[in-house]
Scaffold this motif. Structure first.
Motif, PDB file in Angstrom:
ATOM      1  N   ARG A 319       7.511  -3.148   6.412  1.00  0.00           N
ATOM      2  CA  ARG A 319       8.533  -2.771   7.383  1.00  0.00           C
ATOM      3  C   ARG A 319       9.909  -3.012   6.807  1.00  0.00           C
ATOM      4  NH1 ARG A 319      11.175  -5.713  11.262  1.00  0.00           N
ATOM      5  NH2 ARG A 319       9.709  -7.458  11.118  1.00  0.00           N
ATOM      6  N   VAL A 320      10.780  -2.016   6.885  1.00  0.00           N
ATOM      7  CA  VAL A 320      12.178  -2.133   6.501  1.00  0.00           C
ATOM      8  C   VAL A 320      13.002  -1.826   7.736  1.00  0.00           C
ATOM      9  CG1 VAL A 320      14.019  -1.282   5.023  1.00  0.00           C
ATOM     10  CG2 VAL A 320      11.698  -1.485   4.118  1.00  0.00           C
ATOM     11  N   ASN A 321      13.633  -2.853   8.286  1.00  0.00           N
ATOM     12  CA  ASN A 321      14.335  -2.737   9.553  1.00  0.00           C
ATOM     13  C   ASN A 321      13.368  -2.191  10.604  1.00  0.00           C
ATOM     14  OD1 ASN A 321      16.723  -3.782   8.429  1.00  0.00           O
ATOM     15  ND2 ASN A 321      17.254  -1.781   7.597  1.00  0.00           N
ATOM     16  N   LYS A 322      13.559  -0.949  11.102  1.00  0.00           N
ATOM     17  CA  LYS A 322      12.670  -0.422  12.144  1.00  0.00           C
ATOM     18  C   LYS A 322      11.575   0.494  11.607  1.00  0.00           C
ATOM     19  CE  LYS A 322      16.357  -0.428  15.629  1.00  0.00           C
ATOM     20  NZ  LYS A 322      17.142   0.429  16.567  1.00  0.00           N
ATOM     21  N   ALA A 323      11.658   0.870  10.359  1.00  0.00           N
ATOM     22  CA  ALA A 323      10.697   1.823   9.783  1.00  0.00           C
ATOM     23  C   ALA A 323       9.495   1.084   9.197  1.00  0.00           C
ATOM     24  CB  ALA A 323      11.378   2.666   8.709  1.00  0.00           C
ATOM     25  N   LYS A 324       8.286   1.623   9.452  1.00  0.00           N
ATOM     26  CA  LYS A 324       7.054   1.012   8.967  1.00  0.00           C
ATOM     27  C   LYS A 324       6.258   2.001   8.133  1.00  0.00           C
ATOM     28  CE  LYS A 324       6.486  -1.956  13.048  1.00  0.00           C
ATOM     29  NZ  LYS A 324       5.574  -2.314  14.167  1.00  0.00           N
ATOM     30  N   ALA A 325       5.499   1.466   7.169  1.00  0.00           N
ATOM     31  CA  ALA A 325       4.635   2.313   6.337  1.00  0.00           C
ATOM     32  C   ALA A 325       3.452   1.489   5.857  1.00  0.00           C
ATOM     33  CB  ALA A 325       5.407   2.868   5.147  1.00  0.00           C
ATOM     34  N   ASN A 326       2.319   2.149   5.737  1.00  0.00           N
ATOM     35  CA  ASN A 326       1.154   1.524   5.104  1.00  0.00           C
ATOM     36  C   ASN A 326       1.178   1.845   3.614  1.00  0.00           C
ATOM     37  OD1 ASN A 326      -0.096   1.927   8.101  1.00  0.00           O
ATOM     38  ND2 ASN A 326      -0.984   0.171   7.048  1.00  0.00           N
ATOM     39  N   LEU A 327       0.871   0.839   2.812  1.00  0.00           N
ATOM     40  CA  LEU A 327       0.991   0.958   1.362  1.00  0.00           C
ATOM     41  C   LEU A 327      -0.342   0.633   0.696  1.00  0.00           C
ATOM     42  CD1 LEU A 327       2.763   1.151  -1.255  1.00  0.00           C
ATOM     43  CD2 LEU A 327       3.190  -1.300  -0.979  1.00  0.00           C
ATOM     44  N   TYR A 328      -0.716   1.478  -0.257  1.00  0.00           N
ATOM     45  CA  TYR A 328      -1.861   1.173  -1.126  1.00  0.00           C
ATOM     46  C   TYR A 328      -1.410   1.355  -2.568  1.00  0.00           C
ATOM     47  CZ  TYR A 328      -6.202   1.649  -3.738  1.00  0.00           C
ATOM     48  OH  TYR A 328      -7.197   1.492  -4.663  1.00  0.00           O
ATOM     49  N   ALA A 329      -1.667   0.365  -3.382  1.00  0.00           N
ATOM     50  CA  ALA A 329      -1.320   0.463  -4.801  1.00  0.00           C
ATOM     51  C   ALA A 329      -2.373  -0.273  -5.611  1.00  0.00           C
ATOM     52  CB  ALA A 329       0.065  -0.133  -5.070  1.00  0.00           C
ATOM     53  N   SER A 330      -2.721   0.285  -6.752  1.00  0.00           N
ATOM     54  CA  SER A 330      -3.690  -0.386  -7.618  1.00  0.00           C
ATOM     55  C   SER A 330      -3.370  -0.104  -9.076  1.00  0.00           C
ATOM     56  CB  SER A 330      -5.117   0.066  -7.298  1.00  0.00           C
ATOM     57  OG  SER A 330      -5.350   1.380  -7.776  1.00  0.00           O
ATOM     58  N   TYR A 331      -3.722  -1.089  -9.889  1.00  0.00           N
ATOM     59  CA  TYR A 331      -3.581  -0.945 -11.335  1.00  0.00           C
ATOM     60  C   TYR A 331      -4.850  -1.500 -11.965  1.00  0.00           C
ATOM     61  CZ  TYR A 331      -2.077  -1.803 -16.139  1.00  0.00           C
ATOM     62  OH  TYR A 331      -1.996  -1.832 -17.515  1.00  0.00           O
ATOM     63  N   GLN A 332      -5.559  -0.639 -12.686  1.00  0.00           N
ATOM     64  CA  GLN A 332      -6.780  -1.042 -13.383  1.00  0.00           C
ATOM     65  C   GLN A 332      -6.559  -0.886 -14.890  1.00  0.00           C
ATOM     66  OE1 GLN A 332     -10.489   0.610 -11.645  1.00  0.00           O
ATOM     67  NE2 GLN A 332      -9.133   1.610 -10.156  1.00  0.00           N
ATOM     68  N   ASN A 333      -7.070  -1.840 -15.639  1.00  0.00           N
ATOM     69  CA  ASN A 333      -6.839  -1.807 -17.084  1.00  0.00           C
ATOM     70  C   ASN A 333      -8.076  -2.247 -17.848  1.00  0.00           C
ATOM     71  OD1 ASN A 333      -5.390  -1.472 -19.459  1.00  0.00           O
ATOM     72  ND2 ASN A 333      -4.624  -3.574 -19.452  1.00  0.00           N
ATOM     73  N   LYS A 334      -9.246  -1.831 -17.377  1.00  0.00           N
ATOM     74  CA  LYS A 334     -10.471  -2.233 -18.061  1.00  0.00           C
ATOM     75  C   LYS A 334     -10.819  -1.257 -19.170  1.00  0.00           C
ATOM     76  CE  LYS A 334     -15.225  -3.751 -17.333  1.00  0.00           C
ATOM     77  NZ  LYS A 334     -16.321  -3.987 -16.360  1.00  0.00           N
ATOM     78  N   ASP A 335     -11.208  -0.063 -18.800  1.00  0.00           N
ATOM     79  CA  ASP A 335     -11.522   0.951 -19.807  1.00  0.00           C
ATOM     80  C   ASP A 335     -10.327   1.863 -20.077  1.00  0.00           C
ATOM     81  OD1 ASP A 335     -14.205   0.067 -19.979  1.00  0.00           O
ATOM     82  OD2 ASP A 335     -14.664   1.153 -18.130  1.00  0.00           O
TER      83      ASP A 335
END
Length: 665
Positions: A319-335
């Protein structure tokens, strides 16, 4: 009552009291031995668990149920002393004395010193975070990346396992010293009482000093903690090393932080909690040119860390002030290095959206009032081993009643009228002129050669009249190129985006400028604020074409001594070729004023595309020759060997690379 019975009862009570007094006397006599036994067991337990020497100088009762310990030290084997304190007073459970093992209920620590030292790769505190279940001789798998989830889990468990129920520190000092870093923490007091925390502290990290108060609660059994940090002075709380590491600055007034749950399973750590920051100030040259001020920001987070894996779960809400958002982030570094980013909002009131934009981030959007609803979705995926498969989708949708009621700092619709335009270079104004009929160098679109109009569209934005301001495939290709080269090499801009950049924004390449550019373009295109013809007309009248040369009429006169309506096909393609790098205009010519050989490839590419789109005829394409005749000021600046008229033959070996770099798909 029978006299004999009464006497028996009195005798029984008398005996009980005598026995109790005897126990008290024995307890008083032998409590020092019990204390010594307890101290020996504590020392043995610590030294058996860790490779340290743990010493307590003296231990004695100072009253009936208070013990004073002095000269306490914890020294790792062969390393610097980790902890010392001059005096500890501990309240004792009387019942524990009867059980033969003293239990300390409340500690008061005076003048404590915790000193963490790291020299090269050797520390005097690393033993605290080693997994005692791992065999010391177990071989290390060097092919497996570092598991920060496992490391963080050990840190959390070690910290929570050593939280006392009741402790009162007075003058507690902590420091961290390494080869290139030094941190000092001073706490006049630290009170922990039945899960409640209260302290004041001053932290010095290099040149930054933070003075703050910390309050909160902690539940060690369930790995829960909730704390609030308040800045004492006008500087707020500043994060150290941001300037050194990231060339930026971060400060805030208040931070509320909680850890609500943690789970370590299948070698992965998942933590859940929340954070809220008041009066956040961010400064970074790649974000924005000024301080970014966020009045209130918050996040409910779910984060997973594992071997070569970092994930912010989609349950995370920002949430930034009155605005909301759902966030998905991923970082994979195996292969392979794989990055995913998804942002999704529910419908948000348009006014809330614009009012929630951080101050200092989007100057032109500040003050906008609107009606209706907005919703945003972003989907980004990249496999660094397969860059051609980059996925990028970005959608901002508005409800049918969305409307701008009032412009703020900038009237975006000024493009529809004559307006004053200022050209900036390196943040400084270099020239101001009117974009409109009152300017003698202004050309209406119908007075500009169709050859030039069509060549510019072909090279810069072939879909200008059909798209809504954005070309996702062009942007996807720009991402691929930038990732391959490891720098910002291409922007994927459409003519709409270039126009907005030139009219409303600075030339500095910041993330804020790019986002602001996208929002303004979206409003212009989706609200039909400006017609396509008007946008293209303004674009052709303000873009740079050489040394202090702006607009099609100025360019036609500078290079060829003509009106823009008189330009032929070869001249139009040349002018188009220098739009991406107008300050390098001289590099297109040799000393006799002939186009250099690499230009022939560009001519074939643009001319061929124009022919395929039906913008020129087959005959015009066949007669297209990659050369132009300079005239006037341009000739005086470019031609340094006027007596030689020999035309240099083409060398097209590099043309494909040159033209690909020049074209902005």
């Amino acid at each position: 009552m029978d006299k004999r019975l009464r006497n028996r009862i009195l005798a029984w009570f008398g005996g009980l009291i005598a026995f109790f007094l005897l126990l008290v006397v024995l307890l008083y006599v032998f409590r020092s031995r019990v204390l010594d036994y307890t101290i020996e067991r504590v020392i043995a337990k610590v030294e058996n668990k860790y490779p340290v020497d743990f010493s307590i100088g003296s231990a004695e009762f100072v009253d009936w149920n208070t013990v004073q310990l002095t000269d306490i030290a914890l020294v790792p084997h062969g390393l610097d002393t980790l902890f010392t304190t001059g005096s500890v007073q501990a309240r004792v459970s009387v019942g524990s004395i009867f059980r033969g093992r003293i239990l300390f209920q409340r500690l008061e620590v005076i003048n404590g010193y915790l000193t963490a030292v790291k020299r090269d790769d050797v520390t005097n505190f690393g033993f605290l975070f080693k997994d005692e279940n791992e065999a010391a001789a177990e071989p290390v798998d060097t092919t497996e990346g570092r598991n920060y989830g496992k490391l963080l889990n050990r840190v959390i468990e070690t910290a929570f396992e050593n939280v006392p129920d009741q402790v009162d520190f007075k003058n507690l000092n902590a420091s961290y010293v390494s080869n290139n870093r030094e941190i000092d923490v001073k706490m006049p007091y630290l009170l922990m009482d039945d899960g409640h925390i209260d302290t004041e502290l001053s932290i010095r990290a290099d040149s930054i000093v933070n003075n703050m108060r910390v309050t909160g609660t902690i539940d060690p059994d369930n790995y829960r903690i909730a704390t609030s940090l308040y800045g004492f002075d006008d500087n707020g709380i500043q994060l150290p090393y941001i300037k050194e590491k990231l060339d930026g600055e971060v400060a805030f007034d208040t931070l509320h932080l909680s850890l609500e749950d943690k789970e370590f399973r299948n070698n992965k750590l998942t933590v859940r909690g929340s954070a809220m920051v008041d009066d956040l100030i961010i400064n970074h040259p790649k974000l924005a040119t000024e301080d970014i001020h966020v009045t209130e920001s918050a996040v409910d987070y779910v984060v997973t860390l594992g071997p070569d894996l970092y994930v912010i779960d989609s349950l995370t809400e920002v949430r930034v002030n009155k605005a909301k958002a759902n966030l998905y982030a991923s970082y994979q570094n195996k292969d392979a290095k794989i990055i995913d980013l998804k942002v999704k909002t529910e419908q948000v009131a348009a006014n809330d959206f614009f009012e929630s934009l951080p101050q200092g981030l989007f100057e032109n959007l500040e003050g906008i009032r609107a009606q209706g609803q907005l919703q945003y979705d972003l989907n980004f995926h990249v496999n660094m081993d397969s860059l051609e498969q980059v996925v990028f989708n970005s959608d901002l949708d508005a409800s049918e009643d969305f409307k701008i009621l009032e412009w703020g700092n900038t009237d975006i619709e000024k493009i529809n009228r004559s307006f004053s335009h200022t050209v900036y270079e390196y943040g400084e104004p270099v020239r101001t002129f009117t974009v409109g009929p009152s300017n003698n160098f202004y050309s209406p679109i119908h007075e500009i050669s169709p050859y030039l109009r069509n060549a510019v569209l072909t090279a810069e934005d072939a879909g200008f009249y059909s798209h809504s301001g954005f070309h996702e495939e062009a942007f996807r290709q720009a991402i691929i190129k930038n990732l391959k080269e490891g720098e910002f090499a291409r922007g994927g801009s459409t003519i709409s985006m270039q126009l907005v950049k030139n009219v409303f924004l600075t030339r500095k390449k910041t993330i804020a400028r790019k986002v602001e550019e996208a929002i303004i373009v979206w409003m212009i295109e989706n609200l039909d604020l400006v017609s396509k013809n008007r946008m293209f007309e303004v674009y052709l009248n303000i873009i740079e074409w050489g040394p202090d040369v702006y607009g099609a009429k100025d360019a036609s006169r500078f290079y060829f001594g003509k009106q823009p309506s008189e330009l032929n096909l070869a001249e139009a393609i040349f002018l188009t070729s220098i739009i991406p790098s107008p300050k390098r205009y001289r590099a297109s010519f040799d000393s006799q004023g002939n186009l250099r050989s690499h230009k022939s490839g560009y001519y074939r590419l643009i001319g061929g595309n124009m022919r395929r789109r039906g913008l020129i005829s087959q005959e015009e394409y066949e007669n297209l020759y990659p050369n132009v005749t300079l005239y006037g000021r341009a000739r005086d600046l470019i031609v340094t060997d006027p007596d030689t008229a020999t035309y240099i033959e083409e060398d097209t070996s590099q043309y494909e690379m040159e033209t690909i770099d020049l074209l902005n798909f």
